[in-house]
Design a protein around this motif. Structure first.
Motif, PDB file in Angstrom:
ATOM      1  N   TRP A  45       0.842  -1.193   0.000  1.00  9.79           N
ATOM      2  CA  TRP A  45       0.000   0.000   0.000  1.00  9.79           C
ATOM      3  C   TRP A  45       0.882   1.251   0.000  1.00  9.79           C
ATOM      4  N   TYR A  77       2.625   2.946   7.786  1.00  8.95           N
ATOM      5  CA  TYR A  77       1.418   2.197   8.188  1.00  8.95           C
ATOM      6  C   TYR A  77       1.475   0.731   7.723  1.00  8.95           C
ATOM      7  N   GLN A  78       1.808   0.546   6.454  1.00  7.96           N
ATOM      8  CA  GLN A  78       1.842  -0.827   5.915  1.00  7.96           C
ATOM      9  C   GLN A  78       3.286  -1.224   5.550  1.00  7.96           C
ATOM     10  N   GLY A 145      -3.503  -6.755  10.642  1.00  5.58           N
ATOM     11  CA  GLY A 145      -4.527  -6.813   9.586  1.00  5.58           C
ATOM     12  C   GLY A 145      -4.149  -5.959   8.384  1.00  5.58           C
ATOM     13  N   ALA A 146      -3.455  -4.849   8.618  1.00  2.00           N
ATOM     14  CA  ALA A 146      -3.034  -3.999   7.505  1.00  2.00           C
ATOM     15  C   ALA A 146      -2.001  -4.741   6.658  1.00  2.00           C
ATOM     16  N   ALA A 149      -3.165  -7.099   4.144  1.00  2.00           N
ATOM     17  CA  ALA A 149      -3.538  -6.420   2.896  1.00  2.00           C
ATOM     18  C   ALA A 149      -4.842  -6.933   2.299  1.00  2.00           C
ATOM     19  N   ASP A 150      -5.740  -7.370   3.173  1.00  2.00           N
ATOM     20  CA  ASP A 150      -7.062  -7.787   2.694  1.00  2.00           C
ATOM     21  C   ASP A 150      -8.161  -6.995   3.395  1.00  2.00           C
ATOM     22  N   GLY A 151      -7.756  -5.860   3.972  1.00  2.00           N
ATOM     23  CA  GLY A 151      -8.722  -5.001   4.662  1.00  2.00           C
ATOM     24  C   GLY A 151      -9.120  -5.554   6.021  1.00  2.00           C
ATOM     25  N   GLU A 153      -7.975  -5.117   8.859  1.00  2.00           N
ATOM     26  CA  GLU A 153      -7.991  -4.181   9.995  1.00  2.00           C
ATOM     27  C   GLU A 153      -9.415  -3.659  10.203  1.00  2.00           C
ATOM     28  N   TYR A 154     -10.319  -3.921   9.240  1.00  2.00           N
ATOM     29  CA  TYR A 154     -11.715  -3.514   9.421  1.00  2.00           C
ATOM     30  C   TYR A 154     -12.618  -4.687   9.800  1.00  2.00           C
ATOM     31  N   TYR A 282     -14.217   0.949   3.280  1.00  2.00           N
ATOM     32  CA  TYR A 282     -13.172   0.313   2.463  1.00  2.00           C
ATOM     33  C   TYR A 282     -13.577  -1.113   2.107  1.00  2.00           C
ATOM     34  N   LYS A 287     -10.356  -3.419  -3.074  1.00  2.00           N
ATOM     35  CA  LYS A 287      -9.372  -2.383  -2.753  1.00  2.00           C
ATOM     36  C   LYS A 287      -9.853  -1.003  -3.194  1.00  2.00           C
ATOM     37  N   TRP A 289     -12.598   2.430  -1.995  1.00  2.00           N
ATOM     38  CA  TRP A 289     -13.473   3.093  -1.017  1.00  2.00           C
ATOM     39  C   TRP A 289     -14.846   3.211  -1.634  1.00  2.00           C
ATOM     40  N   CYS A 319      -8.343   8.264   6.197  1.00  2.00           N
ATOM     41  CA  CYS A 319      -8.454   8.004   4.759  1.00  2.00           C
ATOM     42  C   CYS A 319      -9.510   8.871   4.081  1.00  2.00           C
TER      43      CYS A 319
END
Ligand code: A1LUD
Ligand code: HCS
Ligand code: ZN
Length: 341
Positions: A45, A77-78, A145-146, A149-151, A153-154, A282, A287, A289, A319
């Motif tokens: 990312w 962050y990533q 989770g970040a 890379a599959d989202g 973290e949400y 997200y 990938k 928004w 974001c």
């Protein structure tokens, strides 16, 4: 300005005292890089730009400083050692890039101070003239989770096999490197569950990290972290850790922030940091928004009064917020603080 000389848990309170009681945090970094044309469709990312376009990262940091931010968050962050290694980089190269993320932010701060000294704040773009205000560089640490890379973290769901020890081992070296990188603090961002908060707290203690940290959770319902752990439980873990100097929420729709601040306030006296996203959602598979309830900059700042009143003292955007969002936010906060004097 260094905040390292103060006890970690007091460092941000001390900074806030010197800054007039509140501070403006920057806005979305990665999504702003994308707006400038960067392609972040990659497991790294925004960290991809550390390799391909550090000048663009520096430009975006500078845009946020010119918009009035007093805390800028690095592009790490990533950026993980494991993620860089998966791209074929060596461990040393990965560590250099982690440090680089903080150096780029420090360079932007130096450039900004230099511009202020030369008096070029007559530039109408730089209307929020805050001169030589103290500015902090926060080293970002995104969640496990970040890195996936599959989202996730949400979702906050890492599966049963991911234990406290696995999370500590995953983050350990990155935290050590960032703690020695020249950053003023570590921003643990978009934390989706209490397990990861506990891992960070234990890591900060075991490694005796000398710079302060903030723990920032996210939420999809205004009550719980994505995992279903209540925000109060999550914030209590942050409250008990002597290395944590502020607690809060990021990358969460603005409409949930007021209630979340109230929940956090019940369990901690530490400063509260909030930097919501634009209100969009997200989609980790596509990938993208999804523009369900995006708020315009005017709507975003219309919330600021209630956030302050509820007890937040560090406010910014995540974001899909931009330098314009932060400029509007700075002006609103300035006028509110002038009124209260
Ligand atoms: C804060 S999210 C939008 C970052 C990107 C996510 N970890 C992903 O790689 O899909
Ligand atoms: N500091 C990161 C947070 C992503 S949720 C960014 O702004 O890109
Ligand atoms: Zn975000």
């Amino acid at each position: 300005m260094s905040i390292a000389s103060v006890e970690p848990s007091w460092a941000i309170s001390d900074f806030l005292l010197k800054s007039g009681g509140y501070a403006v945090v920057d806005g979305g970094l990665a999504t702003e890089l994308e707006r400038h044309g960067a392609d972040l469709n990659d497991p790294l990312w925004s960290a991809k730009c550390l390799i391909s376009s550090p000048h663009l990262i520096r430009r975006v940091h500078l845009d946020y400083l010119e918009a009035g931010a007093s805390i800028i968050i690095s592009a790490s962050y990533q950026a993980t050692i494991q993620g860089f290694e998966a791209k074929g980089l060596s461990r040393d190269e990965a560590e250099v890039l982690l440090r680089r993320s903080v150096e780029v932010a420090c360079e932007a701060r130096d450039m900004y101070y230099e511009t202020c000294t030369k008096g070029s704040w007559d530039d109408p773009k730089n209307e929020v003239n805050l001169g030589q205000r103290p500015i902090l560089v926060a080293a970002s640490v995104g969640s496990y989770g970040a890195y996936l890379a599959d989202g996730s973290e949400y979702s906050g769901d890492y599966g049963k096999s991911v234990t406290l020890e696995i999370l500590k081992d995953f983050h350990r070296r990155r935290v050590q490197v960032l703690a020695d990188s020249g950053a003023d603090l570590i921003a643990f961002e978009t934390i989706p569950n209490k397990l990861e908060a506990k891992a960070y707290a234990e890591l900060l203690e075991e490694e005796d990290i000398k710079i302060p940290a903030w723990f920032s959770f996210n939420s999809k319902d205004g009550i719980n972290a994505p995992s279903g752990d209540s925000i109060s439980q999550c914030a209590s873990i942050a409250d008990s850790c002597g290395h944590v100097a502020a607690v809060g929420i990021n990358c969460t729709p603005p409409r949930y922030i007021h209630g979340l601040i109230q929940s956090i306030k019940k369990v901690t006296n530490k400063p509260i940091v909030v930097y919501p996203n634009s209100g969009e959602t997200y989609d980790g598979i596509q990938k993208k928004w999804v523009k369900s309830a995006g708020v315009e900059d005017e709507d975003f700042v219309s919330y600021v009064g209630e956030w302050l009143e509820a007890g937040a003292s560090l406010i910014g955007g995540c974001c899909r917020t931009t330098p314009n969002t932060i400029r509007a936010l700075s002006r609103t906060l300035l006028s509110k603080s002038a009124l209260s004097k």
